[in-house]
Design a protein around this motif. Structure first.
Motif, mmCIF file in Angstrom:
data_model
loop_
_atom_site.group_PDB
_atom_site.id
_atom_site.type_symbol
_atom_site.label_atom_id
_atom_site.label_comp_id
_atom_site.label_asym_id
_atom_site.label_seq_id
_atom_site.Cartn_x
_atom_site.Cartn_y
_atom_site.Cartn_z
ATOM 1 N N PRO A 161 5.940 27.659 50.214
ATOM 2 C CA PRO A 161 6.316 26.597 49.281
ATOM 3 C C PRO A 161 5.946 26.971 47.839
ATOM 4 C CG PRO A 161 4.313 25.976 50.428
ATOM 5 C CD PRO A 161 4.774 27.290 51.022
ATOM 6 N N ALA A 162 6.536 26.238 46.881
ATOM 7 C CA ALA A 162 6.314 26.513 45.455
ATOM 8 C C ALA A 162 4.841 26.374 45.093
ATOM 9 C CB ALA A 162 7.153 25.556 44.609
ATOM 10 N N LEU A 163 4.415 27.168 44.122
ATOM 11 C CA LEU A 163 3.022 27.155 43.673
ATOM 12 C C LEU A 163 2.941 26.686 42.223
ATOM 13 C CD1 LEU A 163 1.860 30.639 44.998
ATOM 14 C CD2 LEU A 163 1.300 28.406 45.957
ATOM 15 N N PRO A 164 1.845 25.989 41.852
ATOM 16 C CA PRO A 164 1.621 25.729 40.428
ATOM 17 C C PRO A 164 1.528 27.056 39.692
ATOM 18 C CG PRO A 164 0.125 24.421 41.775
ATOM 19 C CD PRO A 164 0.815 25.392 42.688
ATOM 20 N N HIS A 191 -3.537 26.345 49.469
ATOM 21 C CA HIS A 191 -3.179 26.929 50.770
ATOM 22 C C HIS A 191 -3.998 28.197 51.011
ATOM 23 C CE1 HIS A 191 -0.619 27.684 54.225
ATOM 24 N NE2 HIS A 191 -0.462 28.930 53.816
ATOM 25 N N ILE A 192 -4.592 28.308 52.193
ATOM 26 C CA ILE A 192 -5.443 29.454 52.536
ATOM 27 C C ILE A 192 -4.713 30.358 53.523
ATOM 28 C CG2 ILE A 192 -7.630 30.180 53.569
ATOM 29 C CD1 ILE A 192 -8.762 27.430 52.755
ATOM 30 N N ASN A 240 -11.521 40.855 56.501
ATOM 31 C CA ASN A 240 -11.715 39.404 56.564
ATOM 32 C C ASN A 240 -11.275 38.712 55.271
ATOM 33 O OD1 ASN A 240 -13.770 40.591 55.090
ATOM 34 N ND2 ASN A 240 -15.351 39.190 55.810
ATOM 35 N N TYR A 241 -10.308 39.288 54.556
ATOM 36 C CA TYR A 241 -9.805 38.760 53.285
ATOM 37 C C TYR A 241 -9.263 37.341 53.439
ATOM 38 C CZ TYR A 241 -6.589 38.271 49.299
ATOM 39 O OH TYR A 241 -5.912 37.829 48.187
ATOM 40 N N TRP A 242 -9.568 36.515 52.443
ATOM 41 C CA TRP A 242 -9.004 35.162 52.338
ATOM 42 C C TRP A 242 -8.336 35.028 50.985
ATOM 43 C CZ3 TRP A 242 -8.442 32.336 56.446
ATOM 44 C CH2 TRP A 242 -9.336 32.475 57.512
ATOM 45 N N HIS A 243 -7.137 34.472 50.984
ATOM 46 C CA HIS A 243 -6.386 34.220 49.757
ATOM 47 C C HIS A 243 -6.188 32.712 49.639
ATOM 48 C CE1 HIS A 243 -3.572 35.252 46.515
ATOM 49 N NE2 HIS A 243 -2.955 34.143 46.886
ATOM 50 N N VAL A 244 -6.727 32.131 48.558
ATOM 51 C CA VAL A 244 -6.574 30.698 48.315
ATOM 52 C C VAL A 244 -5.611 30.556 47.138
ATOM 53 C CG1 VAL A 244 -7.726 28.507 47.869
ATOM 54 C CG2 VAL A 244 -8.954 30.333 49.099
ATOM 55 N N LYS A 258 -5.694 37.907 55.582
ATOM 56 C CA LYS A 258 -5.076 39.154 55.124
ATOM 57 C C LYS A 258 -3.692 39.350 55.726
ATOM 58 C CE LYS A 258 -5.804 44.179 55.172
ATOM 59 N NZ LYS A 258 -6.792 45.244 55.428
ATOM 60 N N GLU A 259 -3.580 39.190 57.016
ATOM 61 C CA GLU A 259 -2.317 39.431 57.715
ATOM 62 C C GLU A 259 -1.193 38.529 57.187
ATOM 63 O OE1 GLU A 259 -0.507 38.977 62.241
ATOM 64 O OE2 GLU A 259 -2.672 39.080 61.966
ATOM 65 N N ASN A 260 -1.486 37.237 57.034
ATOM 66 C CA ASN A 260 -0.463 36.298 56.575
ATOM 67 C C ASN A 260 -0.137 36.472 55.095
ATOM 68 O OD1 ASN A 260 0.272 34.648 58.942
ATOM 69 N ND2 ASN A 260 -1.917 34.252 58.976
ATOM 70 N N PHE A 261 -1.141 36.808 54.278
ATOM 71 C CA PHE A 261 -0.901 37.048 52.860
ATOM 72 C C PHE A 261 0.035 38.243 52.682
ATOM 73 C CE2 PHE A 261 -2.256 39.250 48.903
ATOM 74 C CZ PHE A 261 -1.797 38.308 47.988
ATOM 75 N N ILE A 262 -0.259 39.342 53.364
ATOM 76 C CA ILE A 262 0.578 40.533 53.270
ATOM 77 C C ILE A 262 1.977 40.263 53.826
ATOM 78 C CG2 ILE A 262 0.886 42.881 54.171
ATOM 79 C CD1 ILE A 262 -2.123 43.301 53.712
#
Length: 153
Positions: free
Chosen positions: A109-112, A60-61, A51-55, A64-68
């Protein structure tokens, strides 16, 4: 004399084992930052909780599946991810960490980039510590920032 040598050996072994336990806790964070920077998908698959969340630093949140998938497709390439001034607390088998550090990479998209405030939640999942949450917030350098009290950008 043999008793002193044996006692010294047991003391050294006990200290190594105690150090190993403390080192194992720190390894989850080190493994995470290394896997993100190197794009090590097999390590991330094991290290991230189901259930990992990457902010991201832009808010942008991703799960796990989308982050990987973003790392695998090179939509996110991390060149630098460092955590300093780490503060930690624990609730049951869950560790909560906050730290200052730096982020540098390319993303769509670009990140700070630059100085960040990082938050992580590390949870015990059936005896295995996994990262359940990672959040990066851009902050401004200041004198207060040295002790962790950075101003949000």
């Amino acid at each position: 004399m043999k008793f002193i040598q044996l006692a010294s050996l047991f003391l050294a072994l006990a200290l190594c084992l105690a150090g190993g336990v403390a080192h194992a806790k720190a390894d989850t964070v080190a493994l995470y930052t290394e896997a993100v920077m190197t794009g090590d998908i097999p390590v991330l698959e094991k290290l991230l909780a189901p259930n990992y969340w990457h902010v991201s630093s832009n808010g942008h949140i991703q799960d796990k599946e989308n982050f990987i998938a973003g790392i695998k497709s090179k939509k996110l390439v991390v060149d630098r991810l460092t955590l300093t001034n780490v503060r930690e607390t624990q609730v049951g088998n869950t560790r909560l960490l906050t730290a200052n550090g730096h982020f540098k990479g390319t993303a769509t998209p670009a990140l700070p980039q630059g100085l960040m405030r990082f938050s992580m939640v590390l949870a015990n999942n059936n005896g295995v510590e996994q990262v359940a949450l990672f959040q990066a917030t851009p902050v401004e350098p200041s004198d207060d920032c040295q002790d962790g009290n950075c101003k949000i950008r």
